[in-house]
Design an enzyme around this catalytic site. Structure first.
Site, PDB file in Angstrom:
ATOM      1  CG  ASP A  82      -2.063   0.890   1.225  1.00 61.68           C
ATOM      2  OD1 ASP A  82      -2.390   1.394   0.137  1.00 61.68           O
ATOM      3  OD2 ASP A  82      -2.674   1.091   2.297  1.00 61.68           O
ATOM      4  CG  HIS A 190      -5.385   8.262   3.987  1.00 62.47           C
ATOM      5  ND1 HIS A 190      -4.778   8.979   2.982  1.00 62.47           N
ATOM      6  CD2 HIS A 190      -5.565   7.020   3.489  1.00 62.47           C
ATOM      7  CE1 HIS A 190      -4.603   8.202   1.925  1.00 62.47           C
ATOM      8  NE2 HIS A 190      -5.077   7.010   2.203  1.00 62.47           N
ATOM      9  N   GLY A 191      -7.247   8.184   7.985  1.00 66.44           N
ATOM     10  CA  GLY A 191      -7.201   8.424   9.432  1.00 66.44           C
ATOM     11  C   GLY A 191      -8.589   8.468  10.054  1.00 66.44           C
ATOM     12  CB  SER A 221     -11.027   3.826   8.817  1.00 68.88           C
ATOM     13  OG  SER A 221     -10.370   2.589   8.751  1.00 68.88           O
ATOM     14  CG  ASN A 240      -7.135   0.702   0.616  1.00 72.59           C
ATOM     15  OD1 ASN A 240      -7.618  -0.142  -0.133  1.00 72.59           O
ATOM     16  ND2 ASN A 240      -5.965   1.278   0.396  1.00 72.59           N
TER      17      ASN A 240
HETATM   18 ZN   LIG Z   1      -4.566   5.147   1.394  1.00 74.77          ZN
END
Ligand SMILES: [Zn+2]
Length: 295
Positions: A82, A190-191, A221, A240
């Protein structure tokens, strides 16, 4: 059986309108949790690794763990690098036997991203390795862990809409690069989210109609379930997940450690609830993505 290329896995997902869950794994326990649940759910799945966990000799161990995990179950598993920005790392993981890599040129200008992605594709395809690239840029949330390992907010804090994938670029990018999967920026980050993501569904629909390559969503997420379902309906074939399985694990572990009377307890005792919490989260994602009973 089970080690397969991501290309064939995503082709099936796109044809049958479901989505494959891709989990970043940092160690044995995470890899084991993912493949055990995938086997129970009869679900294809992708094990992903990130550079931070491959440094300092980690590549040798983590790649071996992922391959053994993949070969231990009888549903399709792809092993994926990744967020690589470094061609040497791509060559190293190729030598270690991964089945796919993501080259992340998303912060580069279009022409440079396309040229470098093509270079990676030309190299990887010689070995039958699938390549994912990113067009547009999936940014990073303000707090928490993220898939790039930096945990930092964007330094320039520009309007997030500036980073979204431009549908006009998609056909040309896929044609130039011959890439196998395309990560797009349509509102996720992200995060750990600090506010609900603003999804660009019209843009996603337009991109999916144009793109010959299956679409990938990073920053899965914490994205609300109804938004995830809509993204899958609009054509996303791979999502992802990292932060959410870390949060599930760490939350349970914190509670376990607070109640641990014996500090010499075995890891199989200390981490039991944490692993169970992580497995429950993995199962939720697989079922939400509709990949159960597809393997
Ligand atoms: Zn990513």
């Amino acid at each position: 059986m089970a080690l397969v290329t991501m290309k064939e896995m995503l082709a099936d997902a796109r044809a049958r309108h479901y989505c494959v869950a891709a989990f970043d794994v940092s160690n044995y326990e995470m890899a084991r949790n993912v493949v055990d649940v995938a086997a129970e759910e009869r679900s294809p799945v992708i094990l992903m690794a990130l550079k931070n966990d491959l440094d300092n000799g980690g590549l040798k161990y983590l790649s071996a763990i992922c391959k053994i995990a993949a070969e231990s179950i009888d549903v399709p598993v792809a092993v994926h690098l990744d967020h690589a920005v470094d061609f040497d790392l791509i060559k190293d993981v190729n030598d270690a036997g991964v089945t796919s890599v993501m080259f992340d040129g998303s912060t580069l200008p279009f022409e440079e991203n396309a040229a470098k992605t093509k270079e990676v594709v030309d190299y990887a395809h010689k070995f039958g390795v699938t390549v994912e690239a990113e067009l547009g840029h999936v940014t990073t949330a303000i707090n928490g862990a993220d898939e790039t390992g930096s945990g930092q907010a964007m330094a320039d804090a520009k309007d997030p809409d500036d980073c979204l994938t431009n549908p006009k670029d998609v056909e040309k990018f896929v044609e130039i690069t011959n890439v196998d999967a395309l990560a797009v920026a349509v509102g996720t980050v992200h995060g750990v989210y600090v506010s609900r993501p603003k999804m660009a569904f019209d843009r996603l629909k337009e991109i999916n109609a144009i793109s010959k390559a299956p679409l990938v969503l990073h920053g899965g997420s914490g994205t609300p379930d109804e938004d995830i379902v809509k993204c899958i309906e609009l054509g996303v074939s791979k999502i992802n997940i990292f932060s959410e399985i870390l949060c599930a694990y760490n939350t349970a572990l914190k509670d376990s450690l607070n109640h641990l009377g014996n500090l010499s307890s075995w890891p199989c005792v200390t981490f039991k609830e944490a692993n169970e919490a992580q497995r429950a989260m993995i199962r939720n994602k697989i079922r939400l993505f509709g990949s159960n009973n597809k393997g």
